[in-house]
Design a protein around this motif. Structure first.
Motif, short mmCIF file in Angstrom:
data_model
loop_
_atom_site.label_atom_id
_atom_site.label_comp_id
_atom_site.label_asym_id
_atom_site.label_seq_id
_atom_site.Cartn_x
_atom_site.Cartn_y
_atom_site.Cartn_z
N LEU A 60 0.82 -1.21 0.00
CA LEU A 60 0.00 0.00 0.00
C LEU A 60 0.85 1.26 0.00
N ALA A 61 1.99 1.18 0.71
CA ALA A 61 2.86 2.36 0.78
C ALA A 61 3.39 2.71 -0.60
N GLN A 62 3.60 1.68 -1.43
CA GLN A 62 4.12 1.92 -2.78
C GLN A 62 3.15 2.73 -3.63
N LEU A 63 1.86 2.54 -3.40
CA LEU A 63 0.88 3.28 -4.18
C LEU A 63 0.97 4.77 -3.91
N GLN A 64 1.45 5.11 -2.69
CA GLN A 64 1.61 6.51 -2.29
C GLN A 64 0.32 7.31 -2.42
N TRP A 65 -0.77 6.67 -2.07
CA TRP A 65 -2.01 7.42 -2.04
C TRP A 65 -1.99 8.34 -0.84
N PRO A 66 -2.59 9.53 -0.99
CA PRO A 66 -2.68 10.38 0.20
C PRO A 66 -3.55 9.73 1.26
N LYS A 67 -3.27 10.09 2.50
CA LYS A 67 -3.96 9.48 3.63
C LYS A 67 -5.46 9.71 3.56
N GLU A 68 -5.82 10.85 2.97
CA GLU A 68 -7.23 11.20 2.92
C GLU A 68 -8.05 10.16 2.15
N ILE A 69 -7.41 9.52 1.17
CA ILE A 69 -8.12 8.50 0.40
C ILE A 69 -8.58 7.39 1.34
N TYR A 70 -7.70 7.03 2.26
CA TYR A 70 -8.06 5.96 3.19
C TYR A 70 -9.13 6.41 4.17
N ASN A 71 -9.03 7.69 4.56
CA ASN A 71 -10.07 8.23 5.44
C ASN A 71 -11.44 8.16 4.77
N MET A 72 -11.41 8.33 3.45
CA MET A 72 -12.64 8.36 2.69
C MET A 72 -13.26 6.97 2.56
N MET A 73 -12.39 5.96 2.58
CA MET A 73 -12.83 4.62 2.20
C MET A 73 -14.02 4.05 2.97
N PRO A 74 -14.00 4.12 4.32
CA PRO A 74 -15.15 3.53 4.99
C PRO A 74 -16.46 4.16 4.57
N PHE A 75 -16.43 5.47 4.28
CA PHE A 75 -17.67 6.14 3.88
C PHE A 75 -18.11 5.68 2.49
N LEU A 76 -17.13 5.53 1.60
CA LEU A 76 -17.46 5.02 0.27
C LEU A 76 -18.00 3.59 0.38
N ALA A 77 -17.31 2.78 1.19
CA ALA A 77 -17.75 1.40 1.36
C ALA A 77 -19.17 1.35 1.88
N SER A 78 -19.48 2.25 2.83
CA SER A 78 -20.82 2.20 3.40
C SER A 78 -21.87 2.56 2.36
N MET A 79 -21.54 3.47 1.44
CA MET A 79 -22.51 3.81 0.41
C MET A 79 -22.77 2.64 -0.52
N VAL A 80 -21.67 1.95 -0.90
CA VAL A 80 -21.82 0.79 -1.78
C VAL A 80 -22.68 -0.27 -1.09
N VAL A 81 -22.35 -0.51 0.18
CA VAL A 81 -23.09 -1.53 0.92
C VAL A 81 -24.56 -1.15 1.04
N LEU A 82 -24.82 0.12 1.35
CA LEU A 82 -26.21 0.55 1.50
C LEU A 82 -26.97 0.41 0.19
N ALA A 83 -26.30 0.76 -0.91
CA ALA A 83 -26.97 0.66 -2.21
C ALA A 83 -27.29 -0.79 -2.53
N LEU A 84 -26.38 -1.68 -2.19
CA LEU A 84 -26.59 -3.09 -2.53
C LEU A 84 -27.65 -3.74 -1.65
N THR A 85 -27.70 -3.31 -0.37
CA THR A 85 -28.61 -3.98 0.54
C THR A 85 -29.96 -3.30 0.64
N SER A 86 -30.12 -2.15 -0.03
CA SER A 86 -31.32 -1.35 0.23
C SER A 86 -32.60 -2.10 -0.12
#
Lengths: 383, 303
Positions: B259-285
């Protein structure tokens, strides 16, 4: 009949004023408590009168007087703050009118700020096009919860909350760009000032009108906001489009039955709501006094949430929003003038929170009283 | 190992708070104020930890209890508005979220005497180490509370009554169940669990907390966890693990070579749980089944 409507709006205004009054009283009590703690920390003996006078003179007076406390700078700040607040207030109010709760104004505001600053710092566009850019970015961010609501039936509140954070982190990432973003100034750890990079993107100053009184007059932002509020009032109350949107808000199934495309309207309503919040950010960040700080912006912009208080206090009436935004700007500006070592300026946010809390059920009482009048009107055969 | 540490840390937080939300929503009250309740609970617990003059073990127990009590008191505000005054629950909850952050900042500033709403505290007493894995006392607390929550909700008369008030309060009332009381119990339970969750978020990870950031959206994530967990205790626990994995990535992205090699900014990871929750909500709605009467104020006159 006109008389009834007049009385109903009087009741609305009265209940809003009651919310404000109770909010201020609770704010004063908090100041008294803080004043007591601070005097107790000192060694000198004191009386209740001392506590009350501390609370009043170094705290409450500032809140009450707001920007007037420190003329002319204070009043200028207050008006500069009121313009974006009117916009976020309109954003929330417009969504309320169409039966949606746009808690995402904060995220749309952040994304709108990016849109405005990108148009200004990268493309050097004139200010009105930058505002348009802010509106487009905000609209996209607002449309997303609308889309999820329309097609997946997910509550727009949940989606908007998630996209608040996604928007905030996304905007921070893009503006910082690992330190190499062309929008980011490494020395100040903020985005470049718009005035340095693209003076044409600054919202024009009010030179003619205010220059004699204010040393540095404010911008025309407040007038832009007021004009938009009036346009919104006309759209909601005098056009078919507004009527359709409101119909969806009253009853989705009835609107559908009447042949209104309710999915399209939900998305459209949220997009407009988001655009309004985005313009609010544009008005703020193109004023030449504020830059975005991508490294320390870990909290969502408070102006977005204050929009909820503004809208509730105004009963979602676009014209009322102008006044309630001025009020919230008034106490926030005043909060900044309190003696900060005794009274943290967040007292203003406490007051605003109390007001929303009161509004949550105040509006209900009001609707009940107001319901009596509207029922009579319906019996009269009109509407 | 680091991944396990952070995943466990966040799992307990999200699970406790989502369980709190579950009790409230199962009784029929939408609790969007979880974020604010976490802030209040975290603040009360941290203050207790800073000022109580007892032995470390006693302080740990007391600070958890004080956090829980503070959260219950705060949740009463939501209960009073939405149960007695039949207010809009979403707006009331939003007000409490805004109020909580503002109050916490005012109090934190006054306590540390500067303009920064930061508090410093010691968290040693909360941490222990088993087989090289750093754990906090909140992990056993969380497991115990999960079992208790399951037991109360499904194996007691109280749980059955509480659930009935979230599904069909009129029917519950007609057989003599006090709907108001049940809803108060639901809201109070959410205050208790939510605020301990708040303390579990703030206390074990760091020794200084800036209350300006509140609890960085964890309360809202917990709402997604609750929905993903379908308002059921054990499913919520599983959902919490899933979300925590995403959340933990932000903390450890630097230390995983791939993951460190990708050198994504930390904010991307901060964003992830929120993105994941939207995907999950859309799929389970489509399958999602919320308590039927949630969000609707109960009015005896409407029976």
């Amino acid at each position: 009949m006109k008389n009834n409507r007049f009385r109903a709006s009087l009741i609305t205004i009265a209940s809003a004023l009651l919310c404000v009054l109770v909010g201020l009283v609770i704010g004063f009590l908090a100041l008294v408590l803080l004043g007591y703690i601070s005097l107790k920390g000192g060694s000198a003996p004191f009386t209740l009168g001392d506590v009350l006078s501390t609370a009043y003179n170094s705290g409450f007076k500032q809140v009450l007087l707001g920007g007037v406390y420190r003329l002319p700078r204070g009043l200028r700040n207050e008006i500069a703050l009121a313009a974006p607040l009117i916009m976020t207030g309109l954003s929330v109010a417009f969504a309320f009118k169409t039966g949606l709760f746009n808690i995402g104004a904060a995220g749309q505001y952040a994304v709108g700020a990016f849109g405005a600053l990108y148009c200004a710092l990268i493309w050097n566009l004139p200010w009105y096009l930058c505002l348009l850019g802010a509106a487009v970015f905000g609209a996209v961010w607002g449309a997303i919860p609308g889309f999820f609501k329309a097609f997946f039936n997910i509550n727009e509140v949940i989606t908007a909350i998630m996209f608040n954070w996604i928007g905030l982190y996304g905007v921070n990432t893009l503006m910082y760009g690992g330190g190499s973003s062309p929008m980011y100034n490494l020395k100040t750890t903020k985005t470049w000032p718009v005035s340095a990079k693209s003076p044409a993107s600054l919202i024009p100053d009010l030179k003619e009108l205010g220059a004699t009184y204010f040393q540095r007059p404010g911008t025309i932002a407040i007038f832009v906001a007021v004009v938009i509020a009036v346009i919104l009032w006309v759209v909601l109350n005098k056009t078919t489009f507004g009527y359709e949107l409101k119909a969806c808000g009253y009853s989705k199934s009835a609107a559908k039955y009447a042949g209104i495309n309710e999915k399209r309207n939900i998305i459209l309503a949220m997009a407009i709501s988001g655009a309004l919040a985005g313009i609010g950010a544009g008005l703020y960040y193109l004023s030449g006094t504020a830059e975005w700080q991508p490294l320390v912006s870990t909290a969502l912009p408070g102006i977005g949430f204050d929009g909820i208080s503004v809208a509730l206090l105004a009963s979602s009436n676009p014209l009322g929003v102008i006044f309630s935004a001025l009020f919230i700007a008034h106490i926030s500006t005043g909060g900044g003038f309190m003696s900060a070592n005794i009274f943290p300026p967040e007292i203003a946010d406490v007051i605003s929170g109390v007001i929303i809390y009161l509004c949550a059920f105040m509006m209900l009482f009001k609707r009940r009283i107001g319901g009596l009048f509207t029922r009579k009107e319906n019996e009269g055969g009109k509407n | 190992m680091l991944l396990a540490k952070y995943t466990l840390l966040y799992t307990v937080v999200l699970m406790l708070v989502a369980l709190g939300g579950m009790f409230s929503e199962r009784s029929g009250i939408i609790n969007i104020a979880l974020e604010g309740i976490m802030v209040i609970g975290g603040l009360a617990g941290v203050l207790a930890d800073m000022y109580l003059p007892f032995s470390p073990a006693t302080v740990v127990v007391l600070s958890v209890l004080i956090a829980g009590a503070a959260g219950m008191l705060y949740a009463l505000l939501l209960g009073y508005a939405s149960i007695n005054l039949r207010a809009d629950q979403t707006i009331g909850g939003t007000a409490l979220n805004i109020l909580a952050t503002a109050l916490a900042m005012v109090i934190a500033k006054r306590v540390n005497g500067t303009q920064a709403p930061k508090l410093n505290y010691s968290n040693k007493a909360y941490l222990f180490n088993i087989a090289g894995l750093d754990l906090s006392v909140f992990i056993p607390i969380g497991i115990v509370l999960l079992l208790i929550a399951y037991f109360i909700l499904y194996k007691t008369r109280l749980g059955l009554r509480l659930r009935s008030c979230g599904e069909h309060p009129q029917a519950a009332d007609s057989v003599g169940i006090n709907v108001y009381k049940m809803r108060y119990i639901g809201v109070l339970a959410s205050g208790f669990l939510g605020s301990i969750g708040g303390l579990a978020y703030i206390m074990p990870a760091v020794q200084t907390w800036d209350f300006e950031q509140g609890v960085t959206g964890m309360g809202f994530l917990a709402l997604a966890v609750m929905i993903f967990g379908q308002w059921k205790p054990f499913r919520i626990a599983l959902a919490a693990i899933f979300f925590s994995l995403f959340r933990a990535m932000a903390n450890i992205a630097d230390s995983i070579p791939f993951l460190a090699q990708l050198q994504w900014p930390k904010e991307i990871y901060n964003m992830m749980p929120f993105l994941a929750s939207m995907v999950v909500l859309a799929l389970t709605s489509k399958k999602s089944r919320a308590p039927k009467a949630e969000g609707i104020p109960y009015d005896k006159g409407m029976r």
